[in-house]
Structure formats: C-alpha cells, structure tokens
Design a protein around this motif. Structure first.
Motif, mmCIF file in Angstrom:
data_model
loop_
_atom_site.group_PDB
_atom_site.id
_atom_site.type_symbol
_atom_site.label_atom_id
_atom_site.label_comp_id
_atom_site.label_asym_id
_atom_site.label_seq_id
_atom_site.Cartn_x
_atom_site.Cartn_y
_atom_site.Cartn_z
ATOM 1 N N ASN A 55 -1.738 -5.741 21.517
ATOM 2 C CA ASN A 55 -2.138 -6.971 22.148
ATOM 3 C C ASN A 55 -3.105 -7.882 22.047
ATOM 4 O OD1 ASN A 55 -3.849 -5.669 23.435
ATOM 5 N ND2 ASN A 55 -2.876 -5.416 25.546
ATOM 6 N N GLU B 98 -5.221 -3.635 22.025
ATOM 7 C CA GLU B 98 -4.808 -2.202 22.554
ATOM 8 C C GLU B 98 -3.296 -2.129 21.906
ATOM 9 O OE1 GLU B 98 -6.728 -2.786 26.919
ATOM 10 O OE2 GLU B 98 -4.679 -3.309 26.686
ATOM 11 N N GLU C 95 -2.787 -10.441 30.916
ATOM 12 C CA GLU C 95 -3.511 -9.388 30.100
ATOM 13 C C GLU C 95 -2.652 -9.388 28.946
ATOM 14 O OE1 GLU C 95 -3.772 -5.387 30.935
ATOM 15 O OE2 GLU C 95 -4.410 -4.785 29.088
ATOM 16 N N GLU C 96 -1.248 -9.491 28.976
ATOM 17 C CA GLU C 96 -0.474 -8.876 27.773
ATOM 18 C C GLU C 96 0.007 -10.422 26.858
ATOM 19 O OE1 GLU C 96 -1.043 -5.152 28.719
ATOM 20 O OE2 GLU C 96 -0.361 -6.064 26.969
ATOM 21 N N SER D 210 -2.586 1.536 31.775
ATOM 22 C CA SER D 210 -1.486 2.041 31.116
ATOM 23 C C SER D 210 -1.683 3.464 30.388
ATOM 24 C CB SER D 210 -1.421 0.944 29.820
ATOM 25 O OG SER D 210 -1.176 -0.247 30.514
ATOM 26 N N ARG E 211 -11.541 -7.286 32.454
ATOM 27 C CA ARG E 211 -11.536 -8.309 32.320
ATOM 28 C C ARG E 211 -11.787 -9.335 33.429
ATOM 29 N NH1 ARG E 211 -8.019 -5.347 28.858
ATOM 30 N NH2 ARG E 211 -7.496 -4.135 30.563
HETATM 31 MN MN MN Z 1 -4.413 -2.985 28.662
#
Ligand code: MN
Ligand code: AHG
Ligand code: MN
Ligand code: MN
Length: 314
Positions: free
Chosen positions: A54, A58, A87-88, A111, A255
């Motif tokens: 991503n 990650e 985030e993704e 995660s 973040r």
């Molecule tokens: Mn993450």
C-alpha cells in the motif's frame, strides 16, 4: 440499555443531523460486518499477506483490503458523503458529487495482529468537506470520531460532540450503550510504548519512561493502537509512539488523519490529553493525506508531565 439506534435519535447537544445519522448508521453496520469477517478469517483463507504494497509501504493483508471495501461501501450507501480517505488508498476517492461530509478511516488498525488472534480495530473520522481541497483541516475540524475494537467483545467508542459514548455488540448484532459519558482517569501508572525502539527516543520520552519504570509503572504494548487506546479508556495510562530522533522528518509511525486525529478527539472529549511534544495533536495543520506524526496521549496528568519534559528542553 440504550441501543445505538435510540442514541442516534437523541440529538440535542450533538453535531448530528439527518445526514450524519445515516453516515454513522452505515459506519456502525460496516464495523459489524468487519467484526463478523474477523471471527472466521482463518477458516475463510483471509490470513497471511498479499503481494500488494500500500501507499504506506506495507504489505496489505486480505482483511486490510476487505475492511477497506466494506468501509467504502458504507460511504457509497450514505448520500451525503463526498469523499473517502483511507490508509489503504493512495488518494481521496470521490463518492457522491453533491456530498458534504468526508469520511476518513483506517479500515483495519493493528493488521500485524490479525494472524495471532489479537485485538484489532477500525478508526474513523467525519469532517465537513464538499471539495477535496477541504479535506486537509486540523483535528479540531472533526465533527465525529470513533473506533471499533474487535476483541473478546466488539465495542464502538464514539464522540458526536457530547462527550464519549461506548457501545458493546450483543449476540443479536445490536450495539448497546455501556457507557454514556466515558472519562479517562487523570492519573495511572501504566505506559504503552514499543520498547524495542528505545534507541530512537528523544530525551524527553526517554527521561519520562525511565522515571516511570523507577516509580513502579507497568508496561503494556499490544501493537494495535485501538487496543492500547481502549485499555487507556478503561483504566487510564499513557500511549507513546514518538518520532525517531535519527529521522525527525519522518514524523513517526502513526498517521495524522486517520489515527492521531480521531483518537486525539476522543481522548480530549474524555478529559485526557493528546500531544506531539509541546503542542496538541488536534492543532496540527495537515499537509498531506498520509502524513505521519509523533503521538503521545492518555491520562492528563501523565501527558502533562511529558509535555513539561519537552518544554524544559526547548
Ligand atoms: Mn497498515
Ligand atoms: P496499521 O495496522 O493500521 O498499519 O497500524 C498499526 C500501528 C498501530 O496500530 C500500532 O500502535 C503500531 O502500528 C504498532 O507499531 P509497531 O509494530 O512499530 O510496534
Ligand atoms: Mn492503524
Ligand atoms: Mn490499518
């Protein structure tokens, strides 16, 4: 016990309007769905990591991707949502052209804990934004913030402008209110930090941790911000993820938009404090969607000690 639905109807003193009620209802439904998917993920092949990296650098987990899609679907089902930030996802995603609220989220927090059956969560924030130019605003511009913690229980922690409420999912999939006005105790002898990164701490953090250990504080580190936050809501303490003193420009691990800001709003609404050093998290003016910041939050008296340690070193 008050249900989440009933709570949504009692709007006085909150920011809720008909549109935000729909957004929140769909976000709550999304957390229920994510909770269900998590319960049997090992049986459904939803473990391990994909080949996809991503925007954070990650390796995405299948449940990162699935949770992200479930949250995006919740946004699509809410006509007043203009944009989704995740985030993704590399950048904001346009949802409804005439929308007026942006939903900003970490669809699956922690995660790295998925395959070891440790509590993970979803973090979300709702701001007023009709254009993409309105998305980067400081944390005090958040209307709503919350998280779901998927642990032995599934709990939803939420602020809609009137303190913090906590709901627990019952066997029928109904969120029931278990706290109408959650508070973080100002004093507690427990800190959360990844001690393996001790060599990267600045002097203020290092001196606080050293004194905490010398005065008998306990340590807990789950590796899911949501889980550590929920413990602090339950029994106080302080969470620290400082910037790396050797790479100050990196800002740290967490973040701003979908971790530090929503958690910061919840913590302050519960009487706690949330800082990056001498200034508060909620006053940081964001410069990018995935900007990272140092994060220190929890029991006010403990956070004030850390803030004083920074001020002494200016
Ligand atoms: Mn993450
Ligand atoms: P995410 O899983 O959403 O990427 O967030 C993980 C974050 C946060 O939940 C946790 O506090 C922190 O990463 C743990 O960092 P370390 O693995 O460096 O301890
Ligand atoms: Mn996260
Ligand atoms: Mn995440």
């Amino acid at each position: 016990m008050t249900t989440f639905e009933t709570y949504l109807e009692t709007r006085n003193g909150t920011v809720l309007d008909d549109d935000l009620v729909v957004v929140l209802r769909n976000i709550a439904e999304a957390t229920r769905e994510i909770s269900d998917k998590l319960r049997t993920s090992s049986l459904d092949g939803l473990t391990g990591a994909t080949e996809i990296t991503n925007v954070q650098g990650e390796a995405q987990k299948p449940l990162d991707i699935l949770s992200n899609e479930i949250m995006l679907e919740a946004c699509r089902r809410s006509p007043s949502v203009s944009f989704a930030v995740s985030e993704e996802l590399d950048s904001e995603v346009a949802i409804h052209g005439d929308g007026k609220y942006a939903v900003i989220f970490d669809p699956l927090d922690g995660s790295s804990n998925l395959d070891v059956n440790v509590t993970v969560g979803t973090i979300f924030s709702v701001i007023r934004a009709s254009t993409s130019g309105e998305i980067l605003k400081n944390g005090r511009g958040q209307l709503i913030a919350g998280y779901a913690a998927y642990g032995p229980q599934t709990t939803l922690v939420l602020t809609v402008g009137k303190g913090v409420q906590i709901f627990t999912l019952n066997a029928d999939g109904v969120y029931l209110m278990t706290s109408a006005d959650a508070k973080i105790v100002p004093e507690a002898k427990e800190f959360a930090i990844n001690a393996a990164r001790r060599s990267s701490w600045d002097d203020a953090v290092a001196s606080y941790i050293e004194e905490a250990i010398d005065t008998g504080h306990n340590m807990r580190w789950v590796g899911s911000m949501v889980a550590d936050t929920h413990r602090i809501f339950n029994r106080g303490g302080v969470f620290l993820y400082p910037a790396d003193r050797n790479k100050p420009a990196s800002g740290g691990r967490l973040r701003l938009l979908y971790e530090a800001n929503p958690i910061g709003l919840l913590v302050e609404a519960a009487g706690g404090a949330a800082i990056i050093g001498t200034s508060t998290i909620l006053d940081i003016e964001p410069t990018s969607l995935h900007q990272r910041v140092p994060v220190i939050f929890g029991s006010k008296n403990e956070v004030d000690k850390i803030s004083a340690a920074y001020r002494e070193r200016i």
